[in-house]
Design an enzyme around this catalytic site. Structure first.
Site, mmCIF file in Angstrom:
data_model
loop_
_atom_site.group_PDB
_atom_site.id
_atom_site.type_symbol
_atom_site.label_atom_id
_atom_site.label_comp_id
_atom_site.label_asym_id
_atom_site.label_seq_id
_atom_site.Cartn_x
_atom_site.Cartn_y
_atom_site.Cartn_z
ATOM 1 N N GLU A 1 -3.123 -4.501 -3.062
ATOM 2 C CA GLU A 1 -3.546 -5.656 -4.344
ATOM 3 C C GLU A 1 -3.749 -4.853 -5.444
ATOM 4 O O GLU A 1 -3.360 -5.314 -6.610
ATOM 5 C CB GLU A 1 -4.910 -5.957 -3.831
ATOM 6 C CG GLU A 1 -5.048 -7.043 -2.645
ATOM 7 C CD GLU A 1 -5.195 -6.105 -1.357
ATOM 8 O OE1 GLU A 1 -4.766 -4.886 -1.264
ATOM 9 O OE2 GLU A 1 -5.980 -6.756 -0.344
ATOM 10 N N ASN B 1 0.803 -1.143 -0.018
ATOM 11 C CA ASN B 1 0.170 0.138 0.012
ATOM 12 C C ASN B 1 0.832 1.247 0.180
ATOM 13 O O ASN B 1 1.879 1.203 0.518
ATOM 14 C CB ASN B 1 -1.014 -0.102 0.989
ATOM 15 C CG ASN B 1 -0.542 -0.183 2.436
ATOM 16 O OD1 ASN B 1 0.601 -0.951 2.574
ATOM 17 N ND2 ASN B 1 -0.921 0.319 3.497
ATOM 18 N N GLU C 1 0.393 5.063 0.925
ATOM 19 C CA GLU C 1 -0.440 6.038 1.199
ATOM 20 C C GLU C 1 -0.080 7.680 0.676
ATOM 21 O O GLU C 1 1.132 7.798 0.229
ATOM 22 C CB GLU C 1 -0.536 5.987 2.728
ATOM 23 C CG GLU C 1 -1.240 4.756 3.080
ATOM 24 C CD GLU C 1 -1.322 4.731 4.548
ATOM 25 O OE1 GLU C 1 -1.121 5.624 5.567
ATOM 26 O OE2 GLU C 1 -2.168 3.756 5.066
ATOM 27 N N CYS D 1 -10.754 -3.048 -4.307
ATOM 28 C CA CYS D 1 -9.723 -4.159 -4.790
ATOM 29 C C CYS D 1 -10.322 -5.612 -5.332
ATOM 30 O O CYS D 1 -9.856 -6.174 -6.251
ATOM 31 C CB CYS D 1 -8.446 -4.500 -3.566
ATOM 32 S SG CYS D 1 -7.388 -3.230 -3.517
HETATM 33 N N1 THU Z 1 -5.195 -1.554 2.551
HETATM 34 C C1 THU Z 1 -4.653 -2.469 1.593
HETATM 35 O O1 THU Z 1 -3.530 -2.083 1.006
HETATM 36 N N2 THU Z 1 -5.199 -3.338 1.359
HETATM 37 C C2 THU Z 1 -6.290 -4.134 1.974
HETATM 38 O O2 THU Z 1 -6.767 -4.948 1.549
HETATM 39 C C3 THU Z 1 -6.982 -3.140 3.161
HETATM 40 C C4 THU Z 1 -6.242 -1.993 3.103
HETATM 41 C C5 THU Z 1 -4.419 -0.267 3.056
HETATM 42 C C6 THU Z 1 -5.229 0.984 2.396
HETATM 43 C C7 THU Z 1 -4.352 1.780 3.542
HETATM 44 O O3 THU Z 1 -3.161 2.020 3.343
HETATM 45 C C8 THU Z 1 -4.471 0.912 4.982
HETATM 46 O O4 THU Z 1 -4.283 -0.366 4.445
HETATM 47 C C9 THU Z 1 -5.482 1.266 5.924
HETATM 48 O O5 THU Z 1 -6.824 1.050 5.355
#
Ligand code: THU
Length: 128
Positions: free
Chosen positions: A53, A40, A42, A87
């Site tokens: 994902e 992820n 941000e 996702c």
């Molecule tokens: N996040 C993901 O990368 N994948 C998931 O399946 C759930 C959430 C990330 C998004 C954000 O950066 C952090 O987790 C909190 O929501």
């Protein structure tokens, strides 16, 4: 451990999660056995955040991969973390009914089919 799960756990360490502190890793296996990873990423304008994902899917597509068999999702939660709704949509459109393997840092795993996580999808078949 399965190399796909190891890849998801390893790439999770690269997560740019300075706002939520919630690190996620994803590893997508293509039909040639190649593994495409994502974490992820941000952003200060939170809504531009991209999940692990989707990073994995978009990286794979941009490398020319088109068929996929499994995706692993790694997070540090006791109750295993499944892909978010956005996702699930992207995974469905690019990967179809693949196997989704969830894993945590303790090595706990669970395997699901995307169809069961995303039972009545909207996809390109409606607009073709
Ligand atoms: N996040 C993901 O990368 N994948 C998931 O399946 C759930 C959430 C990330 C998004 C954000 O950066 C952090 O987790 C909190 O929501």
């Amino acid at each position: 451990m399965d190399p796909l799960l190891e890849a998801a756990l390893a790439v999770r360490e690269n997560a740019h999660a300075r706002f939520s502190k919630f690190k996620v890793g994803a590893a997508l296996e293509d039909d040639a056995g190649r593994i495409h990873t994502g974490c992820n990423v941000e952003n200060a304008t939170y809504g531009l955040t991209v999940c692990a994902e989707r990073v994995a899917v978009f990286k794979a597509i941009s490398e020319g991969a088109r068929k996929f068999t499994r995706v692993a999702v790694a997070a540090d939660t006791e109750t295993l973390t499944p892909p978010c709704g956005a996702c699930r949509q992207i995974l469905w459109e690019f990967c179809g009914d693949i196997e989704v393997v969830l894993v945590n840092l303790a090595g706990r795993t669970e395997s699901l089919r995307l169809k069961n996580l995303f039972p009545r999808p909207f996809d390109a078949s409606f607009i073709d």
